[in-house]
Design an enzyme around this catalytic site. Structure first.
Site, PDB file in Angstrom:
ATOM      1  CG  ASP A  86      -5.254 116.996  50.888  1.00  0.00           C
ATOM      2  OD1 ASP A  86      -4.308 117.579  50.513  1.00  0.00           O
ATOM      3  OD2 ASP A  86      -5.815 116.477  50.179  1.00  0.00           O
ATOM      4  CG  ASP A 135       0.606 113.637  50.164  1.00  0.00           C
ATOM      5  OD1 ASP A 135       0.685 112.748  49.166  1.00  0.00           O
ATOM      6  OD2 ASP A 135      -0.354 113.989  50.845  1.00  0.00           O
TER       7      ASP A 135
HETATM    8  C1  GLA Z   1      -4.959 114.732  47.243  1.00  0.00           C
HETATM    9  C2  GLA Z   1      -4.182 113.730  48.530  1.00  0.00           C
HETATM   10  C3  GLA Z   1      -2.951 114.206  48.951  1.00  0.00           C
HETATM   11  C4  GLA Z   1      -2.081 114.357  47.808  1.00  0.00           C
HETATM   12  C5  GLA Z   1      -2.592 115.154  46.643  1.00  0.00           C
HETATM   13  C6  GLA Z   1      -1.620 114.963  45.635  1.00  0.00           C
HETATM   14  O1  GLA Z   1      -5.128 115.942  47.430  1.00  0.00           O
HETATM   15  O2  GLA Z   1      -5.544 113.822  49.385  1.00  0.00           O
HETATM   16  O3  GLA Z   1      -2.809 113.419  50.235  1.00  0.00           O
HETATM   17  O4  GLA Z   1      -1.421 113.240  47.648  1.00  0.00           O
HETATM   18  O5  GLA Z   1      -3.984 114.726  46.339  1.00  0.00           O
HETATM   19  O6  GLA Z   1      -0.440 115.864  45.998  1.00  0.00           O
END
Ligand code: GLA
Length: 383
Positions: free
Chosen positions: A169, A35
């Protein structure tokens, strides 16, 4: 049940009728650590959630109560400061961002609690941030659109909590839909809902319960390594803004200029991005077996090249790879602990649970928790 408990705690503590909001955790089927590289992810919001009971006040006092921890925190809008208690920071960060955006806020009373395991890679933090942003938007009639809430919740985590997380997320928290995965292009923020419907398949999470101590610091290190790779390639001209713009060919051509570790990190991201798109095509064709294979490939990349896995996670994936009826398995989220996600045939779920528990205990002497999850809607007010 949980909803009733949170509501009655609100009644006991503050009185009056609160707005009730449900804010879910998430899983991510494939597309890890992509992301923040402007790539693709495929998350879904789930049946584990944080419930908020919240009401506006007529002054600038903010009173917060964590029902799970049985702890109170109070502050005023004009004097937001990071708290050593930590959990208030996820809420304060959102308030801080709303104020910075010029929102006409007042104080509020909030009680919250839920059943998303903490630090398990299910995004309990984004559930708190997204949920509060949504709730404040409602009770103060701020009329802020959902995408702006997403960005604001992400910034809250970046600035107030200090984790330079990407947007996945918070995005899935607010945009999730029942029975659907969400394919998100983290550059354009265009998205598409992808059905994940086969009644005979279940999503099973295996929780190592290893708290992710390293995750936040190593997370920021991985981000920097990706940026280093991008900077190196930028020297050769072309329009490269992020690893999203980089192909395997391009990487290979410049291999010798790279620090080997940085190279591995970049290679993983480039491959994972391609994998997400191919995996979505597998789903659209109904080829769940191929989809599952890509989950295993994703794990191998996270383990060997991106190096964010752990011995516990690797063992769980290894056990899954040998169990009957498991189509795919991989570590999920930031890594270094937390859960694996497994796509398992319903008829084999029981057997799978038994094998995982027994083998894990035999080989690591530990105890693994299993959750069978369902895909549920994103953050919304409850009637
Ligand atoms: C955490 C971060 C997300 C993403 C994941 C890995 O959950 O909050 O933004 O980068 O790690 O994919």
């Amino acid at each position: 049940m949980m909803i009733q408990t949170i509501r009655s705690k609100f009644h006991q503590r503050f009185g009056g009728e609160p707005l009730m909001v449900r804010s879910p955790g998430r899983v991510n089927l494939i597309g890890e650590h992509t992301d923040y590289n402007e790539g693709y992810v495929l998350p879904a919001s789930i049946d584990r959630a944080v419930i908020f009971a919240i009401a506006p006040r007529n002054n600038d006092q903010c009173r917060m109560y964590s029902a799970d921890l049985n702890q109170v925190f109070e502050t005023r809008l004009g004097s937001l400061e990071k708290s050593e208690m930590r959990w208030p920071n996820y809420l304060l960060g959102v308030v801080d961002q709303l104020l910075k955006a010029g929102a006409a806020l007042k104080g509020f009373d909030v009680v919250f609690g839920g059943d998303i395991p903490i630090a398990a890679g299910l995004s309990s933090s984004a559930a708190i941030e997204g949920g509060l942003a949504f709730a404040l938007n409602e009770i103060f009639n701020l009329h802020i659109d959902k995408l702006t809430l997403v960005k604001l919740a992400q910034k809250a985590e970046n600035e107030f909590v200090g984790v330079h997380c990407g947007i996945m997320d918070q995005f899935i928290n607010l945009f999730g839909k029942e029975h659907r995965l969400l394919l998100l292009d983290c550059r354009s923020l265009e998205f598409e809902y992808v059905p994940f419907e086969r009644n005979d398949l279940r999503i099973v999470l295996c929780d190592t319960q290893v708290k992710r101590e390293l995750a936040s610091s190593e997370y920021n290190v991985r981000r920097q390594q990706c940026e280093t790779g991008v900077k190196l390639l930028q020297k050769h001209g072309g329009c490269i803004r992020s690893l999203r713009d980089v192909s395997l060919n391009m990487l290979e051509r410049h291999r010798l200029e790279f620090d080997p570790i940085v190279y591995k990190r970049c290679e993983y991201v480039v491959r994972e991005n391609a994998r997400v798109l191919e995996a979505c095509n597998d789903l659209k064709r109904g080829d769940f077996a191929e989809f599952g294979r890509k989950m295993f490939e994703s794990h191998a990349g996270l383990r060997d090249d991106y190096q964010v896995s752990s011995s516990e996670l690797d063992l769980l994936v290894e056990i899954a790879s040998q169990a009957h009826g498991v189509l795919g398995a991989r570590m999920m989220g930031a890594g270094f602990g937390g859960c694996t996600i497994n796509v398992v045939e319903e008829s084999h779920v029981q057997e799978f649970s038994r094998i995982v528990s027994d083998e894990y205990c035999k080989r690591l002497g530990g105890y693994v928790k299993l959750y069978i999850t369902n895909i549920k809607p994103g953050t919304a007010a409850l009637k």
